[in-house]
Design a protein around this motif. Sequence first.
Motif, PDB file in Angstrom:
ATOM      1  N   LEU A  52       0.840  -1.200   0.000  1.00 59.32           N
ATOM      2  CA  LEU A  52       0.000   0.000   0.000  1.00 59.32           C
ATOM      3  C   LEU A  52       0.873   1.248   0.000  1.00 59.32           C
ATOM      4  O   LEU A  52       0.683   2.175  -0.799  1.00 59.32           O
ATOM      5  CB  LEU A  52      -0.890  -0.051   1.251  1.00 59.32           C
ATOM      6  CG  LEU A  52      -1.942   1.017   1.432  1.00 59.32           C
ATOM      7  CD1 LEU A  52      -2.851   1.037   0.230  1.00 59.32           C
ATOM      8  CD2 LEU A  52      -2.746   0.721   2.692  1.00 59.32           C
ATOM      9  N   LYS A  56       1.831   3.980  -3.214  1.00 57.77           N
ATOM     10  CA  LYS A  56       1.431   5.385  -3.052  1.00 57.77           C
ATOM     11  C   LYS A  56       2.615   6.320  -3.250  1.00 57.77           C
ATOM     12  O   LYS A  56       2.493   7.336  -3.923  1.00 57.77           O
ATOM     13  CB  LYS A  56       0.864   5.608  -1.641  1.00 57.77           C
ATOM     14  CG  LYS A  56      -0.594   5.224  -1.482  1.00 57.77           C
ATOM     15  CD  LYS A  56      -1.491   6.455  -1.439  1.00 57.77           C
ATOM     16  CE  LYS A  56      -2.916   6.077  -1.060  1.00 57.77           C
ATOM     17  NZ  LYS A  56      -3.580   5.315  -2.124  1.00 57.77           N
ATOM     18  N   ASN A  71      -4.861  -0.784  -3.817  1.00 56.57           N
ATOM     19  CA  ASN A  71      -6.214  -0.778  -3.258  1.00 56.57           C
ATOM     20  C   ASN A  71      -6.621  -2.185  -2.809  1.00 56.57           C
ATOM     21  O   ASN A  71      -7.295  -2.348  -1.793  1.00 56.57           O
ATOM     22  CB  ASN A  71      -7.202  -0.214  -4.286  1.00 56.57           C
ATOM     23  CG  ASN A  71      -8.432   0.372  -3.626  1.00 56.57           C
ATOM     24  OD1 ASN A  71      -9.321  -0.364  -3.251  1.00 56.57           O
ATOM     25  ND2 ASN A  71      -8.460   1.690  -3.452  1.00 56.57           N
ATOM     26  N   PHE A  74      -5.111  -2.840   0.533  1.00 55.10           N
ATOM     27  CA  PHE A  74      -5.887  -2.122   1.546  1.00 55.10           C
ATOM     28  C   PHE A  74      -7.152  -2.913   1.901  1.00 55.10           C
ATOM     29  O   PHE A  74      -7.494  -3.110   3.074  1.00 55.10           O
ATOM     30  CB  PHE A  74      -6.236  -0.736   0.984  1.00 55.10           C
ATOM     31  CG  PHE A  74      -7.184   0.064   1.814  1.00 55.10           C
ATOM     32  CD1 PHE A  74      -6.847   0.476   3.089  1.00 55.10           C
ATOM     33  CD2 PHE A  74      -8.431   0.441   1.299  1.00 55.10           C
ATOM     34  CE1 PHE A  74      -7.723   1.227   3.855  1.00 55.10           C
ATOM     35  CE2 PHE A  74      -9.309   1.190   2.048  1.00 55.10           C
ATOM     36  CZ  PHE A  74      -8.951   1.581   3.334  1.00 55.10           C
ATOM     37  N   VAL A 151     -12.537   1.059  -9.431  1.00 53.87           N
ATOM     38  CA  VAL A 151     -12.285   0.706  -8.025  1.00 53.87           C
ATOM     39  C   VAL A 151     -13.488   1.061  -7.153  1.00 53.87           C
ATOM     40  O   VAL A 151     -13.955   0.246  -6.354  1.00 53.87           O
ATOM     41  CB  VAL A 151     -11.004   1.410  -7.511  1.00 53.87           C
ATOM     42  CG1 VAL A 151     -10.872   1.249  -6.012  1.00 53.87           C
ATOM     43  CG2 VAL A 151      -9.790   0.830  -8.203  1.00 53.87           C
ATOM     44  N   THR A 152     -14.005   2.275  -7.339  1.00 55.19           N
ATOM     45  CA  THR A 152     -15.150   2.685  -6.527  1.00 55.19           C
ATOM     46  C   THR A 152     -16.346   1.775  -6.792  1.00 55.19           C
ATOM     47  O   THR A 152     -17.032   1.340  -5.856  1.00 55.19           O
ATOM     48  CB  THR A 152     -15.530   4.148  -6.830  1.00 55.19           C
ATOM     49  OG1 THR A 152     -14.336   4.915  -6.848  1.00 55.19           O
ATOM     50  CG2 THR A 152     -16.465   4.703  -5.783  1.00 55.19           C
ATOM     51  N   TRP A 155     -15.984  -1.410  -4.950  1.00 51.65           N
ATOM     52  CA  TRP A 155     -16.229  -1.291  -3.509  1.00 51.65           C
ATOM     53  C   TRP A 155     -17.705  -1.192  -3.171  1.00 51.65           C
ATOM     54  O   TRP A 155     -18.158  -1.826  -2.215  1.00 51.65           O
ATOM     55  CB  TRP A 155     -15.510  -0.043  -2.954  1.00 51.65           C
ATOM     56  CG  TRP A 155     -14.099  -0.302  -2.583  1.00 51.65           C
ATOM     57  CD1 TRP A 155     -13.038  -0.340  -3.445  1.00 51.65           C
ATOM     58  CD2 TRP A 155     -13.568  -0.566  -1.280  1.00 51.65           C
ATOM     59  NE1 TRP A 155     -11.886  -0.603  -2.745  1.00 51.65           N
ATOM     60  CE2 TRP A 155     -12.176  -0.746  -1.426  1.00 51.65           C
ATOM     61  CE3 TRP A 155     -14.124  -0.661  -0.006  1.00 51.65           C
ATOM     62  CZ2 TRP A 155     -11.350  -1.029  -0.349  1.00 51.65           C
ATOM     63  CZ3 TRP A 155     -13.292  -0.942   1.063  1.00 51.65           C
ATOM     64  CH2 TRP A 155     -11.916  -1.124   0.888  1.00 51.65           C
TER      65      TRP A 155
HETATM   66  C1  LIG Z   1      -9.598   2.166  -2.451  1.00 54.86           C
HETATM   67  O1  LIG Z   1     -10.749   2.543  -3.164  1.00 54.86           O
HETATM   68  C2  LIG Z   1     -11.842   2.962  -2.376  1.00 54.86           C
HETATM   69  C3  LIG Z   1     -13.003   3.246  -3.279  1.00 54.86           C
HETATM   70  O2  LIG Z   1     -12.678   4.163  -4.282  1.00 54.86           O
HETATM   71  C4  LIG Z   1     -11.452   4.179  -1.537  1.00 54.86           C
HETATM   72  O3  LIG Z   1     -12.515   4.552  -0.711  1.00 54.86           O
HETATM   73  C5  LIG Z   1     -10.235   3.836  -0.712  1.00 54.86           C
HETATM   74  O4  LIG Z   1      -9.797   4.973   0.004  1.00 54.86           O
HETATM   75  C6  LIG Z   1      -9.118   3.323  -1.594  1.00 54.86           C
HETATM   76  N1  LIG Z   1      -8.015   2.958  -0.728  1.00 54.86           N
HETATM   77  C7  LIG Z   1      -6.749   3.250  -1.001  1.00 54.86           C
HETATM   78  C8  LIG Z   1      -5.789   2.922   0.055  1.00 54.86           C
HETATM   79  O5  LIG Z   1      -6.393   3.728  -2.058  1.00 54.86           O
END
Ligand SMILES: *[C@@H]1O[C@H](CO)[C@@H](O)[C@H](O)[C@H]1NC(C)=O
Length: 317
Positions: A52, A56, A71, A74, A151-152, A155
């Motif tokens: 992670l 980043k 992600n 995470f 990604v969103t 989730w």
């Molecule tokens: C991973 O994706 C989700 C949904 O977009 C977001 O809420 C979350 O912060 C992301 N986590 C990281 C560590 O990038």
Amino acid sequence: MNQHQKPTEESRTEVMEFVLLGFSDVSHLHWFLFGLFLAIYIIILLGNGTILLITKVEPTLHTPMYYFLGNFSFLEICYVSFTLPRMLVNLGTQRRSISLVACATQMCFVLVLGAPECFLLAVMSYDHYVDICNTLNYSLLMNHKVCTQLVTGSWISGIPVQIGQTFQIFSLSFCASNQINHFFCDISPILNLACGEIFVNKMMVYIVAVLFVLVPFLLILISYSKIISTVLKLSSTTSRAKVFSTCSSHLAVVGLFFGPGIITYLRPKSSHSPDTEKVLSLFYTIVTPMLNPMIYSLRNKDVIMALENYYINNSFE
Ligand SMILES: *[C@@H]1O[C@H](CO)[C@@H](O)[C@H](O)[C@H]1NC(C)=O
């Protein structure tokens, strides 16, 4: 009102609390298992935390593939944190009871976080597919906005369905027994304790599993069959080798995660014992999150170089 309900209340005692049997059949080993699972939890946190962090902070890893991987790591940390700490407390204290609300909460989070794991693995295979089969349009197709949306979407897509599913299961009455032969509140061990007509519930569980487990898995298979047919047409053996080394890491994780997942959630009913089920569930709850960072970092020159850069830059500051 109460008078009308009396006959049923007499014939069945409602379960108010569950008992997670976990490893109670090997309870003489509980300190050994406690140490083992504590070590595994620490490895999972460190390994996925490293992935992670490195995805980043390192500019060389600011690509869609590593954005998805970061992600995913995470997500693994969140997922594991809803099962392993509870297991550790149960092993450490030897007190195994869990309230219905705690059990429902655990199931809800495990399901809500399990769905994006499947979807993200499918997104990662789609990313490989575009990268290999549609190289020229890659940056156009996989732009920042698309990546964030994928990604969103992964989730949030499971949230309403999985909350509904949890509600449905916990609105059943439990009267058979309160002993869950498992180490966390997973669907089928709980359904086994429900009384009354649960055929509809079982069907719902099955349909959700098909949508959230089988469909992403089939998408992964389709992506990989296209990738393989493209790669076989490549003339140079070095570019073939490169593609295979990138994809094999992902395929290893896919196999470790989906194999046991599909057997658990989609097998024909009662084709194996609760003990087999317990062992299988260890794969998608613990083994994959533990091995995922190792599979990606040990076999991946970009990640290793990024880690070295990061280490060098930070040790001379
Ligand atoms: C991973 O994706 C989700 C949904 O977009 C977001 O809420 C979350 O912060 C992301 N986590 C990281 C560590 O990038």
